[in-house]
Write a protein that holds these residues in place. Sequence first.
Motif, PDB file in Angstrom:
ATOM      1  N   GLY A 103       0.816  -1.204   0.000  1.00  0.00           N
ATOM      2  CA  GLY A 103       0.000   0.000   0.000  1.00  0.00           C
ATOM      3  C   GLY A 103       0.852   1.257   0.000  1.00  0.00           C
ATOM      4  N   GLN A 104       1.906   1.267   0.820  1.00  0.00           N
ATOM      5  CA  GLN A 104       2.802   2.418   0.872  1.00  0.00           C
ATOM      6  C   GLN A 104       3.546   2.613  -0.441  1.00  0.00           C
ATOM      7  OE1 GLN A 104       5.611   2.515   4.055  1.00  0.00           O
ATOM      8  NE2 GLN A 104       4.060   2.666   5.650  1.00  0.00           N
ATOM      9  N   VAL A 105       3.994   1.508  -1.022  1.00  0.00           N
ATOM     10  CA  VAL A 105       4.714   1.586  -2.291  1.00  0.00           C
ATOM     11  C   VAL A 105       3.832   2.243  -3.354  1.00  0.00           C
ATOM     12  CG1 VAL A 105       5.752   0.245  -4.162  1.00  0.00           C
ATOM     13  CG2 VAL A 105       6.227  -0.374  -1.780  1.00  0.00           C
ATOM     14  N   TRP A 106       2.589   1.814  -3.405  1.00  0.00           N
ATOM     15  CA  TRP A 106       1.662   2.375  -4.381  1.00  0.00           C
ATOM     16  C   TRP A 106       1.384   3.848  -4.104  1.00  0.00           C
ATOM     17  CZ3 TRP A 106      -0.900   1.157  -8.867  1.00  0.00           C
ATOM     18  CH2 TRP A 106      -0.674  -0.119  -9.379  1.00  0.00           C
ATOM     19  N   GLN A 107       1.261   4.218  -2.847  1.00  0.00           N
ATOM     20  CA  GLN A 107       1.054   5.632  -2.529  1.00  0.00           C
ATOM     21  C   GLN A 107       2.216   6.485  -3.011  1.00  0.00           C
ATOM     22  OE1 GLN A 107       0.100   5.237   1.794  1.00  0.00           O
ATOM     23  NE2 GLN A 107      -1.630   6.565   1.329  1.00  0.00           N
ATOM     24  N   MET A 108       3.441   6.028  -2.757  1.00  0.00           N
ATOM     25  CA  MET A 108       4.613   6.777  -3.190  1.00  0.00           C
ATOM     26  C   MET A 108       4.690   6.838  -4.711  1.00  0.00           C
ATOM     27  SD  MET A 108       7.609   5.787  -0.432  1.00  0.00           S
ATOM     28  CE  MET A 108       7.284   4.028  -0.262  1.00  0.00           C
ATOM     29  N   TYR A 109       4.359   5.744  -5.353  1.00  0.00           N
ATOM     30  CA  TYR A 109       4.363   5.680  -6.825  1.00  0.00           C
ATOM     31  C   TYR A 109       3.334   6.642  -7.404  1.00  0.00           C
ATOM     32  CZ  TYR A 109       3.255   3.567 -11.410  1.00  0.00           C
ATOM     33  OH  TYR A 109       2.989   3.340 -12.741  1.00  0.00           O
ATOM     34  N   THR A 110       2.127   6.625  -6.864  1.00  0.00           N
ATOM     35  CA  THR A 110       1.067   7.506  -7.348  1.00  0.00           C
ATOM     36  C   THR A 110       1.426   8.973  -7.164  1.00  0.00           C
ATOM     37  OG1 THR A 110      -0.580   5.808  -6.812  1.00  0.00           O
ATOM     38  CG2 THR A 110      -1.407   8.043  -7.166  1.00  0.00           C
ATOM     39  N   ARG A 145       8.086  -1.753 -12.710  1.00  0.00           N
ATOM     40  CA  ARG A 145       8.486  -2.314 -11.424  1.00  0.00           C
ATOM     41  C   ARG A 145       8.493  -1.192 -10.391  1.00  0.00           C
ATOM     42  NH1 ARG A 145       8.018  -7.093 -12.337  1.00  0.00           N
ATOM     43  NH2 ARG A 145       9.311  -8.272 -13.780  1.00  0.00           N
ATOM     44  N   LEU A 146       7.640  -1.299  -9.392  1.00  0.00           N
ATOM     45  CA  LEU A 146       7.567  -0.251  -8.379  1.00  0.00           C
ATOM     46  C   LEU A 146       8.697  -0.365  -7.364  1.00  0.00           C
ATOM     47  CD1 LEU A 146       3.724  -0.163  -7.704  1.00  0.00           C
ATOM     48  CD2 LEU A 146       5.045   0.759  -9.612  1.00  0.00           C
ATOM     49  N   GLY A 147       9.139  -1.577  -7.118  1.00  0.00           N
ATOM     50  CA  GLY A 147      10.216  -1.821  -6.169  1.00  0.00           C
ATOM     51  C   GLY A 147      10.782  -3.204  -6.396  1.00  0.00           C
ATOM     52  N   VAL A 148      11.709  -3.598  -5.540  1.00  0.00           N
ATOM     53  CA  VAL A 148      12.285  -4.943  -5.591  1.00  0.00           C
ATOM     54  C   VAL A 148      11.694  -5.731  -4.425  1.00  0.00           C
ATOM     55  CG1 VAL A 148      14.387  -6.320  -5.536  1.00  0.00           C
ATOM     56  CG2 VAL A 148      14.417  -4.041  -6.583  1.00  0.00           C
ATOM     57  N   PRO A 149      10.789  -6.688  -4.706  1.00  0.00           N
ATOM     58  CA  PRO A 149      10.175  -7.442  -3.611  1.00  0.00           C
ATOM     59  C   PRO A 149      11.226  -8.257  -2.868  1.00  0.00           C
ATOM     60  CG  PRO A 149       9.682  -8.476  -5.720  1.00  0.00           C
ATOM     61  CD  PRO A 149      10.357  -7.166  -6.026  1.00  0.00           C
ATOM     62  N   ILE A 417      -5.001  -4.407  -5.174  1.00  0.00           N
ATOM     63  CA  ILE A 417      -3.702  -4.371  -5.843  1.00  0.00           C
ATOM     64  C   ILE A 417      -3.817  -4.796  -7.303  1.00  0.00           C
ATOM     65  CG2 ILE A 417      -1.359  -5.277  -5.859  1.00  0.00           C
ATOM     66  CD1 ILE A 417      -1.886  -3.387  -3.531  1.00  0.00           C
ATOM     67  N   SER A 418      -4.461  -5.933  -7.569  1.00  0.00           N
ATOM     68  CA  SER A 418      -4.561  -6.413  -8.948  1.00  0.00           C
ATOM     69  C   SER A 418      -5.438  -5.507  -9.808  1.00  0.00           C
ATOM     70  CB  SER A 418      -5.114  -7.856  -8.976  1.00  0.00           C
ATOM     71  OG  SER A 418      -6.414  -7.910  -8.412  1.00  0.00           O
ATOM     72  N   GLN A 419      -6.301  -4.705  -9.164  1.00  0.00           N
ATOM     73  CA  GLN A 419      -7.134  -3.763  -9.910  1.00  0.00           C
ATOM     74  C   GLN A 419      -6.449  -2.409 -10.090  1.00  0.00           C
ATOM     75  OE1 GLN A 419      -8.208  -5.421  -7.160  1.00  0.00           O
ATOM     76  NE2 GLN A 419     -10.089  -6.548  -7.637  1.00  0.00           N
ATOM     77  N   GLY A 420      -5.200  -2.291  -9.633  1.00  0.00           N
ATOM     78  CA  GLY A 420      -4.473  -1.041  -9.792  1.00  0.00           C
ATOM     79  C   GLY A 420      -4.874   0.037  -8.810  1.00  0.00           C
ATOM     80  N   GLU A 421      -5.481  -0.364  -7.691  1.00  0.00           N
ATOM     81  CA  GLU A 421      -5.953   0.595  -6.691  1.00  0.00           C
ATOM     82  C   GLU A 421      -5.081   0.569  -5.436  1.00  0.00           C
ATOM     83  OE1 GLU A 421      -8.158   2.830  -7.065  1.00  0.00           O
ATOM     84  OE2 GLU A 421      -9.382   2.214  -8.771  1.00  0.00           O
ATOM     85  N   GLY A 422      -3.785   0.368  -5.644  1.00  0.00           N
ATOM     86  CA  GLY A 422      -2.872   0.295  -4.511  1.00  0.00           C
ATOM     87  C   GLY A 422      -2.829   1.562  -3.685  1.00  0.00           C
ATOM     88  N   ALA A 423      -2.984   2.717  -4.333  1.00  0.00           N
ATOM     89  CA  ALA A 423      -2.974   3.975  -3.578  1.00  0.00           C
ATOM     90  C   ALA A 423      -4.164   4.047  -2.630  1.00  0.00           C
ATOM     91  CB  ALA A 423      -2.991   5.161  -4.539  1.00  0.00           C
TER      92      ALA A 423
END
Length: 467
Positions: A103-110, A145-149, A417-423
């Motif tokens: 969730g945090q990764v997606w927020q930072m990405y967005t 790639r948003l990050g390295v898992p 997440i799979s729907q692209g709504e991580g933010a």
Amino acid sequence: MLSKHLRSKVTAVGVTSTLGLGLLTGCSGSTGPGAPDREITVWSQENLPDRVAATQKIVSGFEKRTGIKVHLVGVDEGQMPQLIMAAAASGKLPDVIGAAPMGQVWQMYTNGLLNTDIPKKIVSELGQRTFNTNALDLTSDGATRLGVPSDAWLQLMVYRKDQFDEKHLPAPDTYDRTLKAAQALTGKGHDGMSAATDPSDVFTSQSFESVALANDCQLVDDQHEIALASPQCEKAFATYDRLARTYGAPGTQTVDSTRATYFAGRSSMVIWSSFLLDELAGLRKDALPSCPRCKKDPGYLARNSGIVTALKGPDATEAAQFGEVTSWVTTKTAETAASREFIEYMMGSGYESWFGMSPEGKIPVRHGTAEQPNRYIDAWRHSDIGVDTRKPFDQVYPASLLNQLAAGVSNMRRWGISQGEGALVGATNGELPVPKAIGEMTGGQTSPSEAAREADDEVAALKKSLQ
């Protein structure tokens, strides 16, 4: 307690307070890639004292090998969203952030705060095939790639196998079996289930999501509309209400009280994360099992507990596994070369020490190297778990459980997440609309259907505010 189950909120906050004065110093101050001065700042959300010390030891090895200076800062996960935005506003972003949940990764990405080119190059260099495919998918936006898992933890249903056997009850791997077992095992002074109801803790949301996903209850549908008022979700709310309120202890149940009740032998099931496993085995003094037979035999509860990793509801076609993948991410101002070297080291030479800090909650999502495909997953199985007492993971728990945990990463599903709504996922972890609805429901203030609609309305409003 956020996406990974912290041992103690007080301890975690204390570490942040200790480091807070220097938190935003020594960071890159430009708006583009940092100057190549071979000096980087790394924020790590593994911020408990023992983990900070373990991470510093790994960092020291990296510094000695490369000559790159690393400023390591432990950051409390609950404060990260506010800290990262403040750092961005002041032009003082760190170069690298470790143990970042999805969730945090997606927020930072967005919010445009990430350098996504560096993770792409790292995964390519290390070998995409050496990573768990699902972990890569969960931490990517299509081809980006948003990050390295790095590693993962799983949500578990832990149950008293001895008590289930006495009453000839099957493992609680479906809604029906779990409800029947909770009813059969609830009695005077004993609860069938321990499940979180705290409206102010994301742990409640995690616990509920694990139950909700089992019935194919989704945060959003494929059209990106909020779906918490769906029939599948209403069923999930109703089931959670019965488990937590009808068959659980009265009053607000927290991350600490749910564990304590199960450890005291006063409940037959508990919903918790894999971080519970070392404590369950009596390897941590500040969270020892306290059941009557546990005092003379600290391993009693672990031997008499069964574990379900995936649950299935009546409206789902298959069982679902909830969990979290944490990643290494680089910010938009990161010193490119040094940051890349550091993460490659943490996913290579330093990897076994990194996940070895807490193997029960840090399942490696990079299984090995091209030359040794199972190197890291095999090392994980043999890693020591515990704090005050350390024992090899595979000597404390059977291979069958370790296989379940390793396989669980491949089966992990998450809301949004799979729907692209991580933010949106990240935002809900801050605003806690679902835990608030759960708290009111299990407190008898609203019905399950009302709780579902309330959560749906609150998340819809939150989604609109992000647009």
